[in-house]
Design a protein around this motif. Structure first.
Motif, PDB file in Angstrom:
ATOM      1  N   LEU A  43      34.466  33.999  37.089  1.00  0.00           N
ATOM      2  CA  LEU A  43      34.755  35.100  38.105  1.00  0.00           C
ATOM      3  C   LEU A  43      33.899  35.764  38.170  1.00  0.00           C
ATOM      4  O   LEU A  43      33.304  36.940  39.224  1.00  0.00           O
ATOM      5  CB  LEU A  43      35.391  35.321  38.146  1.00  0.00           C
ATOM      6  CG  LEU A  43      37.477  35.192  39.097  1.00  0.00           C
ATOM      7  CD1 LEU A  43      38.098  36.160  37.604  1.00  0.00           C
ATOM      8  CD2 LEU A  43      37.556  35.525  39.529  1.00  0.00           C
ATOM      9  N   GLU A  44      33.102  36.307  37.249  1.00  0.00           N
ATOM     10  CA  GLU A  44      31.893  37.091  37.371  1.00  0.00           C
ATOM     11  C   GLU A  44      30.222  36.081  37.710  1.00  0.00           C
ATOM     12  O   GLU A  44      30.157  36.920  38.527  1.00  0.00           O
ATOM     13  CB  GLU A  44      31.286  36.638  35.715  1.00  0.00           C
ATOM     14  CG  GLU A  44      31.825  37.854  34.672  1.00  0.00           C
ATOM     15  CD  GLU A  44      30.975  37.802  32.968  1.00  0.00           C
ATOM     16  OE1 GLU A  44      30.975  38.994  32.818  1.00  0.00           O
ATOM     17  OE2 GLU A  44      31.268  36.505  32.355  1.00  0.00           O
ATOM     18  N   ASN A  45      30.658  34.920  37.540  1.00  0.00           N
ATOM     19  CA  ASN A  45      29.607  34.412  38.708  1.00  0.00           C
ATOM     20  C   ASN A  45      29.533  34.607  39.790  1.00  0.00           C
ATOM     21  O   ASN A  45      28.633  35.065  40.687  1.00  0.00           O
ATOM     22  CB  ASN A  45      28.935  32.521  37.799  1.00  0.00           C
ATOM     23  CG  ASN A  45      29.221  32.561  36.734  1.00  0.00           C
ATOM     24  OD1 ASN A  45      27.407  33.931  36.150  1.00  0.00           O
ATOM     25  ND2 ASN A  45      28.994  31.056  36.396  1.00  0.00           N
ATOM     26  N   ASP A 135      44.417  40.956  44.246  1.00  0.00           N
ATOM     27  CA  ASP A 135      44.771  42.073  45.203  1.00  0.00           C
ATOM     28  C   ASP A 135      43.334  42.792  46.016  1.00  0.00           C
ATOM     29  O   ASP A 135      43.202  42.869  47.228  1.00  0.00           O
ATOM     30  CB  ASP A 135      45.713  42.788  44.350  1.00  0.00           C
ATOM     31  CG  ASP A 135      46.650  42.257  43.840  1.00  0.00           C
ATOM     32  OD1 ASP A 135      47.597  41.575  44.953  1.00  0.00           O
ATOM     33  OD2 ASP A 135      47.862  43.574  43.457  1.00  0.00           O
ATOM     34  N   THR A 136      42.864  42.882  44.986  1.00  0.00           N
ATOM     35  CA  THR A 136      41.179  43.483  45.019  1.00  0.00           C
ATOM     36  C   THR A 136      40.062  42.318  45.654  1.00  0.00           C
ATOM     37  O   THR A 136      39.996  42.690  47.131  1.00  0.00           O
ATOM     38  CB  THR A 136      40.720  43.926  43.428  1.00  0.00           C
ATOM     39  OG1 THR A 136      41.353  44.782  43.054  1.00  0.00           O
ATOM     40  CG2 THR A 136      38.896  44.866  43.797  1.00  0.00           C
ATOM     41  N   ILE A 137      40.460  41.746  45.576  1.00  0.00           N
ATOM     42  CA  ILE A 137      39.688  40.196  46.049  1.00  0.00           C
ATOM     43  C   ILE A 137      40.103  40.402  48.105  1.00  0.00           C
ATOM     44  O   ILE A 137      39.504  40.653  48.186  1.00  0.00           O
ATOM     45  CB  ILE A 137      39.816  39.080  45.526  1.00  0.00           C
ATOM     46  CG1 ILE A 137      39.182  38.849  44.640  1.00  0.00           C
ATOM     47  CG2 ILE A 137      39.772  37.802  46.609  1.00  0.00           C
ATOM     48  CD1 ILE A 137      39.006  37.357  43.524  1.00  0.00           C
ATOM     49  N   GLN A 138      41.132  40.832  47.745  1.00  0.00           N
ATOM     50  CA  GLN A 138      42.144  40.361  49.122  1.00  0.00           C
ATOM     51  C   GLN A 138      41.795  40.787  49.568  1.00  0.00           C
ATOM     52  O   GLN A 138      41.751  41.482  51.113  1.00  0.00           O
ATOM     53  CB  GLN A 138      43.731  40.104  49.355  1.00  0.00           C
ATOM     54  CG  GLN A 138      44.493  39.968  50.038  1.00  0.00           C
ATOM     55  CD  GLN A 138      43.777  38.799  50.712  1.00  0.00           C
ATOM     56  OE1 GLN A 138      43.456  37.903  50.317  1.00  0.00           O
ATOM     57  NE2 GLN A 138      44.037  38.423  52.890  1.00  0.00           N
ATOM     58  N   ALA A 204      35.779  32.320  47.277  1.00  0.00           N
ATOM     59  CA  ALA A 204      35.739  31.305  46.430  1.00  0.00           C
ATOM     60  C   ALA A 204      36.567  31.859  45.066  1.00  0.00           C
ATOM     61  O   ALA A 204      37.027  31.052  44.183  1.00  0.00           O
ATOM     62  CB  ALA A 204      34.937  31.319  45.955  1.00  0.00           C
ATOM     63  N   MET A 205      36.869  33.580  44.687  1.00  0.00           N
ATOM     64  CA  MET A 205      37.021  33.417  43.415  1.00  0.00           C
ATOM     65  C   MET A 205      38.830  34.043  43.880  1.00  0.00           C
ATOM     66  O   MET A 205      39.076  33.826  42.294  1.00  0.00           O
ATOM     67  CB  MET A 205      36.161  35.428  43.713  1.00  0.00           C
ATOM     68  CG  MET A 205      34.796  35.353  43.591  1.00  0.00           C
ATOM     69  SD  MET A 205      34.501  37.723  43.320  1.00  0.00           S
ATOM     70  CE  MET A 205      35.105  38.598  42.303  1.00  0.00           C
ATOM     71  N   LYS A 206      39.605  33.936  45.139  1.00  0.00           N
ATOM     72  CA  LYS A 206      40.280  34.211  45.385  1.00  0.00           C
ATOM     73  C   LYS A 206      40.767  32.479  44.291  1.00  0.00           C
ATOM     74  O   LYS A 206      42.228  32.984  43.898  1.00  0.00           O
ATOM     75  CB  LYS A 206      40.467  34.225  46.520  1.00  0.00           C
ATOM     76  CG  LYS A 206      42.513  34.205  46.985  1.00  0.00           C
ATOM     77  CD  LYS A 206      42.568  34.617  47.905  1.00  0.00           C
ATOM     78  CE  LYS A 206      44.044  35.168  48.524  1.00  0.00           C
ATOM     79  NZ  LYS A 206      44.685  35.644  50.108  1.00  0.00           N
ATOM     80  N   GLY A 207      40.284  31.738  45.045  1.00  0.00           N
ATOM     81  CA  GLY A 207      39.840  30.953  44.845  1.00  0.00           C
ATOM     82  C   GLY A 207      40.375  30.171  42.995  1.00  0.00           C
ATOM     83  O   GLY A 207      41.429  29.734  42.503  1.00  0.00           O
ATOM     84  N   THR A 208      40.009  30.329  42.638  1.00  0.00           N
ATOM     85  CA  THR A 208      39.057  30.731  41.342  1.00  0.00           C
ATOM     86  C   THR A 208      40.080  31.607  40.339  1.00  0.00           C
ATOM     87  O   THR A 208      41.403  31.026  39.432  1.00  0.00           O
ATOM     88  CB  THR A 208      38.220  30.804  40.777  1.00  0.00           C
ATOM     89  OG1 THR A 208      36.948  30.690  41.248  1.00  0.00           O
ATOM     90  CG2 THR A 208      38.356  30.902  39.215  1.00  0.00           C
TER      91      THR A 208
END
Length: 256
Positions: A43-45, A135-138, A204-208
């Motif tokens: 997630l950081e990357n 939630d923030t990603i969405q 991609a972050m949401k998938g992670t």
């Protein structure tokens, strides 16, 4: 955290020590804990990639002439910057939660023995943190999508106006009118590109996060390889207490 600044989460002393203890004692939860750690690092990357796109957005939008679209896109970028800052804080909180959990688990092992790791998930409170990140990603994905829609709508209006002007000229020349507007032009695609790239990073972050939550479910449901000593003693005590009750009827028949 300052003493370990710059180190990856998996390289932290307490993390390495706990994983080693779990593996040495054949706890399957070691694999799920390591997966959660890897997901936080991923997630950081991925967030770093999204942040890079914000700089590209700023540059592209800054070059636009003053217009309602420019103002709207600048507002979108500001919102995305706030979401990126929130994500950074949320990911940092996840890292600290993992480190704290590792310290607590190791302390329990030293005080009560290896059976303290039978329910490893009680030391880690990560579900709420990952759900907050999701939630923030969405919300950020929705901001990118709205910006792209605005860019495409403005481009479509521009080309529709161009079509009308062109048809006016064709009518004067006695030519047939053009019925279809031109597709979205190169300029609009360039402006929309960093918003699309940012949305891809966020997706991609949401998938992670979804993978992390699935792994947490396994960690929460995982059972130890071997029962704890206390549980074994309790089961043996119950077995001994139940035996006289089974033999009592036969004893009475013998007396008769």
């Amino acid at each position: 955290m300052s003493r370990s600044k710059g180190k990856r989460l998996a390289e932290q002393k307490e993390v390495r020590e706990l994983l080693a203890v779990l593996k040495e004692n054949n706890y399957s939860s070691a694999k799920d804990l390591l997966a959660a750690i890897r997901h936080v690092e991923e997630l950081e990357n991925q967030l770093a990639g999204a942040v890079k796109q914000l700089s590209v957005m700023q540059e592209e939008v800054q070059n636009l002439q003053k217009s309602p679209l420019k103002s709207a896109l600048q507002a979108s970028i500001h919102t995305l910057e706030e979401k990126a800052a929130s994500l950074k804080e949320q990911i940092s909180a996840l890292k600290e939660s993992i480190l704290t959990g590792c310290r607590q688990a190791l302390s329990e092992v030293r005080e009560h023995g290896i059976s303290a790791l039978d329910n490893l998930s009680r030391f880690f409170h990560l579900r709420q943190g990952f759900e907050g990140v999701r939630d923030t990603i969405q919300e950020a994905i929705q901001t990118d999508t709205r910006a792209i829609v605005k860019i495409e709508a403005m481009a479509a209006q521009y080309h529709e106006a161009g079509k009308h002007l062109k048809n006016a000229g064709r009518a004067l020349a006695g030519k047939e009118a053009v019925t279809e507007a031109k597709p979205i032009g190169k300029a609009a695609k360039i402006i929309a590109a960093p918003f699309r790239a940012d949305r891809a990073c966020l997706t991609a972050m949401k998938g992670t996060v979804e993978k992390a939550l699935s792994g947490l479910e396994r960690l929460e449901q995982s059972a130890p390889k071997k029962p704890s000593i206390l549980k074994a003693m309790r089961e043996q005590s119950e077995k001994i207490q139940a035996e006289p009750a089974k033999t009592e009827p036969s004893a009475k028949r013998t007396e008769r």
